[in-house]
Design a protein around this motif. Structure first.
Motif, PDB file in Angstrom:
ATOM      1  N   ASP A   1       0.817  -1.217   0.000  1.00 57.35           N
ATOM      2  CA  ASP A   1       0.000   0.000   0.000  1.00 57.35           C
ATOM      3  C   ASP A   1       0.854   1.272   0.000  1.00 57.35           C
ATOM      4  N   GLU A   2       2.102   1.170   0.456  1.00 57.25           N
ATOM      5  CA  GLU A   2       2.937   2.366   0.594  1.00 57.25           C
ATOM      6  C   GLU A   2       3.856   2.632  -0.591  1.00 57.25           C
ATOM      7  N   ILE A   3       4.073   1.641  -1.469  1.00 54.67           N
ATOM      8  CA  ILE A   3       5.083   1.798  -2.527  1.00 54.67           C
ATOM      9  C   ILE A   3       4.445   2.103  -3.885  1.00 54.67           C
ATOM     10  N   ASP A   4       5.244   2.772  -4.737  1.00 58.39           N
ATOM     11  CA  ASP A   4       4.835   3.076  -6.114  1.00 58.39           C
ATOM     12  C   ASP A   4       5.498   2.131  -7.110  1.00 58.39           C
ATOM     13  N   PHE A   5       6.686   1.627  -6.742  1.00 63.53           N
ATOM     14  CA  PHE A   5       7.439   0.713  -7.610  1.00 63.53           C
ATOM     15  C   PHE A   5       7.911  -0.472  -6.770  1.00 63.53           C
ATOM     16  N   LEU A   6       7.914  -1.646  -7.399  1.00 65.61           N
ATOM     17  CA  LEU A   6       8.373  -2.859  -6.729  1.00 65.61           C
ATOM     18  C   LEU A   6       9.519  -3.467  -7.520  1.00 65.61           C
ATOM     19  N   VAL A   7      10.672  -3.610  -6.874  1.00 64.79           N
ATOM     20  CA  VAL A   7      11.839  -4.237  -7.500  1.00 64.79           C
ATOM     21  C   VAL A   7      12.059  -5.585  -6.827  1.00 64.79           C
ATOM     22  N   SER A   8      12.074  -6.621  -7.627  1.00 63.46           N
ATOM     23  CA  SER A   8      12.223  -7.981  -7.108  1.00 63.46           C
ATOM     24  C   SER A   8      13.628  -8.493  -7.395  1.00 63.46           C
ATOM     25  N   VAL A   9      14.372  -8.816  -6.337  1.00 68.25           N
ATOM     26  CA  VAL A   9      15.730  -9.354  -6.470  1.00 68.25           C
ATOM     27  C   VAL A   9      15.673 -10.847  -6.170  1.00 68.25           C
ATOM     28  N   PRO A  10      16.105 -11.702  -7.100  1.00 70.48           N
ATOM     29  CA  PRO A  10      15.944 -13.150  -6.919  1.00 70.48           C
ATOM     30  C   PRO A  10      16.647 -13.699  -5.682  1.00 70.48           C
ATOM     31  N   ILE A  11      16.080 -14.785  -5.143  1.00 70.53           N
ATOM     32  CA  ILE A  11      16.759 -15.579  -4.123  1.00 70.53           C
ATOM     33  C   ILE A  11      17.090 -16.925  -4.751  1.00 70.53           C
ATOM     34  N   SER A  12      17.930 -17.698  -4.093  1.00 67.89           N
ATOM     35  CA  SER A  12      18.328 -18.963  -4.703  1.00 67.89           C
ATOM     36  C   SER A  12      18.687 -19.994  -3.655  1.00 67.89           C
ATOM     37  N   GLN A  13      18.986 -21.181  -4.127  1.00 66.64           N
ATOM     38  CA  GLN A  13      19.389 -22.292  -3.267  1.00 66.64           C
ATOM     39  C   GLN A  13      20.674 -21.976  -2.522  1.00 66.64           C
ATOM     40  N   VAL A  14      21.483 -21.088  -3.070  1.00 62.10           N
ATOM     41  CA  VAL A  14      22.737 -20.710  -2.414  1.00 62.10           C
ATOM     42  C   VAL A  14      22.466 -20.155  -1.022  1.00 62.10           C
ATOM     43  N   LEU A  15      21.384 -19.409  -0.869  1.00 60.93           N
ATOM     44  CA  LEU A  15      21.048 -18.818   0.427  1.00 60.93           C
ATOM     45  C   LEU A  15      20.691 -19.894   1.446  1.00 60.93           C
ATOM     46  N   VAL A  16      20.095 -20.995   0.972  1.00 61.79           N
ATOM     47  CA  VAL A  16      19.787 -22.115   1.853  1.00 61.79           C
ATOM     48  C   VAL A  16      21.081 -22.771   2.314  1.00 61.79           C
ATOM     49  N   GLU A  17      22.001 -22.982   1.369  1.00 58.62           N
ATOM     50  CA  GLU A  17      23.277 -23.619   1.686  1.00 58.62           C
ATOM     51  C   GLU A  17      24.093 -22.788   2.670  1.00 58.62           C
ATOM     52  N   LYS A  18      23.909 -21.471   2.641  1.00 52.65           N
ATOM     53  CA  LYS A  18      24.633 -20.594   3.557  1.00 52.65           C
ATOM     54  C   LYS A  18      23.909 -20.413   4.891  1.00 52.65           C
ATOM     55  N   GLY A  19      22.765 -21.080   5.045  1.00 52.61           N
ATOM     56  CA  GLY A  19      22.033 -21.025   6.296  1.00 52.61           C
ATOM     57  C   GLY A  19      21.279 -19.734   6.536  1.00 52.61           C
ATOM     58  N   LEU A  20      21.005 -18.983   5.477  1.00 55.57           N
ATOM     59  CA  LEU A  20      20.330 -17.688   5.627  1.00 55.57           C
ATOM     60  C   LEU A  20      18.809 -17.811   5.573  1.00 55.57           C
ATOM     61  N   ILE A  21      18.305 -18.850   4.912  1.00 48.71           N
ATOM     62  CA  ILE A  21      16.868 -19.131   4.892  1.00 48.71           C
ATOM     63  C   ILE A  21      16.698 -20.645   5.005  1.00 48.71           C
ATOM     64  N   PRO A  22      15.561 -21.116   5.574  1.00 53.10           N
ATOM     65  CA  PRO A  22      15.379 -22.573   5.750  1.00 53.10           C
ATOM     66  C   PRO A  22      15.271 -23.324   4.431  1.00 53.10           C
ATOM     67  N   SER A  23      14.494 -22.784   3.499  1.00 50.77           N
ATOM     68  CA  SER A  23      14.372 -23.339   2.153  1.00 50.77           C
ATOM     69  C   SER A  23      13.738 -22.270   1.279  1.00 50.77           C
ATOM     70  N   VAL A  24      13.904 -22.403  -0.029  1.00 49.90           N
ATOM     71  CA  VAL A  24      13.322 -21.424  -0.949  1.00 49.90           C
ATOM     72  C   VAL A  24      11.799 -21.408  -0.817  1.00 49.90           C
ATOM     73  N   ASN A  25      11.187 -22.587  -0.771  1.00 44.92           N
ATOM     74  CA  ASN A  25       9.721 -22.654  -0.676  1.00 44.92           C
ATOM     75  C   ASN A  25       9.205 -22.064   0.625  1.00 44.92           C
ATOM     76  N   ASP A  26       9.890 -22.343   1.730  1.00 44.00           N
ATOM     77  CA  ASP A  26       9.480 -21.777   3.019  1.00 44.00           C
ATOM     78  C   ASP A  26       9.564 -20.253   2.982  1.00 44.00           C
ATOM     79  N   TYR A  27      10.629 -19.742   2.379  1.00 42.08           N
ATOM     80  CA  TYR A  27      10.795 -18.287   2.312  1.00 42.08           C
ATOM     81  C   TYR A  27       9.672 -17.660   1.489  1.00 42.08           C
ATOM     82  N   LEU A  28       9.393 -18.265   0.342  1.00 46.62           N
ATOM     83  CA  LEU A  28       8.385 -17.708  -0.553  1.00 46.62           C
ATOM     84  C   LEU A  28       6.984 -17.772   0.048  1.00 46.62           C
ATOM     85  N   SER A  29       6.738 -18.731   0.912  1.00 43.82           N
ATOM     86  CA  SER A  29       5.418 -18.830   1.525  1.00 43.82           C
ATOM     87  C   SER A  29       5.104 -17.599   2.380  1.00 43.82           C
TER      88      SER A  29
END
Length: 322
Positions: free
Chosen positions: A228-256
């Motif tokens: 509701d607050e933004i005029d533009f949305l920039v989407s920066v991809p995530i990947s399996q690399v982030l899971v391997e580095k322990g930054l997110i539990p899994s790609v699907n969990d993050y996207l949920s």
């Protein structure tokens, strides 16, 4: 006198606005490049794109985490040089080669006016700039910056705001996805911050940065409030690399929790324009929306080419672009 283009963090707001004005001229007038070609024709640059060892490249590699040759941007670099009459010496160094090898190699050439570099070490472009006399144009230096593509997004945002007769300082840009570990996101934030354009993020705390909050970037926990607050949305991809580095539990969990969908945009009081950040080898996972909400990708590619031309003019031309 030549100048370096190392990152948007190093530029003043005046320099960024000057570049944006030049990009606008090139986008509106296909023949606008000709007056600069007369000045730059015959210059010679080295194009250096590092690649990691093939055996160490993850299957789902994120080009902002693991540097690989991005055919799309390298092709656009060659087109930009050709448009300005600049000769390009393509060099593909091995992953083991060091910065000192680049400097020694360039010094052996009869004449070199600049180097266009993408390297897997943060700060590599800055070191070459300090130790050589030619200009350095940084495509990306690992996680530090990816300033050419980021500048093209800044231009698109300002251009659309101008067409809608909106004051850019009242526009808000939202970023989702891999923010803390993305060279592109860093450059985009630096550029928009210099121009006093509002910034919000919607991401897990592990993918944001306290440093960005110091710059005034606010991380919103509510998806509804964020949209509701933004005029533009920039989407920066995530990947399996982030899971391997322990930054997110899994790609699907993050996207949920953090994925933006068609339904989310349709339910928003004023849905933002979506600028997807994509590469040839990578699929955007953070927005699942149809093209009715998206900026035309073909137009975006043309803006990136004109941004490269503008940055080359900024670096190599003796006359200051206006």
């Amino acid at each position: 006198m030549s100048r370096h283009y190392l990152g948007l963090q190093d530029l003043t707001s005046e320099e960024i606005n000057s570049l944006l004005s030049l990009i606008g001229t090139l986008c509106q007038n296909k023949n606008g490049v000709q007056k600069w070609k007369a000045q730059l024709e015959g210059r010679q640059v080295i194009s250096l794109f590092w690649s990691p060892p093939r055996k160490n490249k993850p299957i789902y590699y994120d080009p902002d985490l693991v540097i690989g040759i991005d055919d799309r941007i390298q092709s656009l670099v060659n087109k930009a040089n050709k448009a300005l009459g600049i000769s390009t010496l393509d060099a593909v160094p091995s992953p083991e080669e060091k910065i000192e090898d680049v400097i020694k190699f360039s010094e052996q050439l009869d004449r070199i006016d600049g180097v266009i570099i993408r390297h897997n070490s943060a700060g590599a472009a800055h070191r070459i700039a300090r130790e050589t006399s030619y200009f350095v144009l940084n495509i990306q230096d690992n996680l530090r910056e990816r300033p050419v593509e980021a500048l093209s997004f800044v231009y698109i945002i300002k251009d659309i705001a101008r067409k809608l007769e909106k004051d850019c300082t009242r526009v808000k840009v939202g970023i989702v996805g891999n923010i803390a570990y993305s060279a592109f996101a860093r450059s985009l934030i630096f550029g928009l911050n210099k121009l006093r354009i509002g910034l919000l993020t919607f991401a897990s705390p592990t993918l944001t940065s306290a440093y960005f909050q110091h710059l005034g970037v606010q991380n919103i926990c509510s998806k509804e409030r964020f949209l509701d607050e933004i005029d533009f949305l920039v989407s920066v991809p995530i990947s399996q690399v982030l899971v391997e580095k322990g930054l997110i539990p899994s790609v699907n969990d993050y996207l949920s929790f953090f994925q933006i969908t068609n339904e989310d945009l349709k339910e928003s009081a004023r849905p933002p324009s979506v600028l997807p950040c994509r590469t040839r080898n990578y699929v955007d996972t953070c927005t699942a929306v149809d093209r009715s909400f998206m900026i035309d990708e073909k137009s975006m590619k043309g803006v990136i080419l004109n941004t490269l031309i503008a940055v080359l003019i900024f670096c190599a031309a003796t006359q200051t672009p206006t």
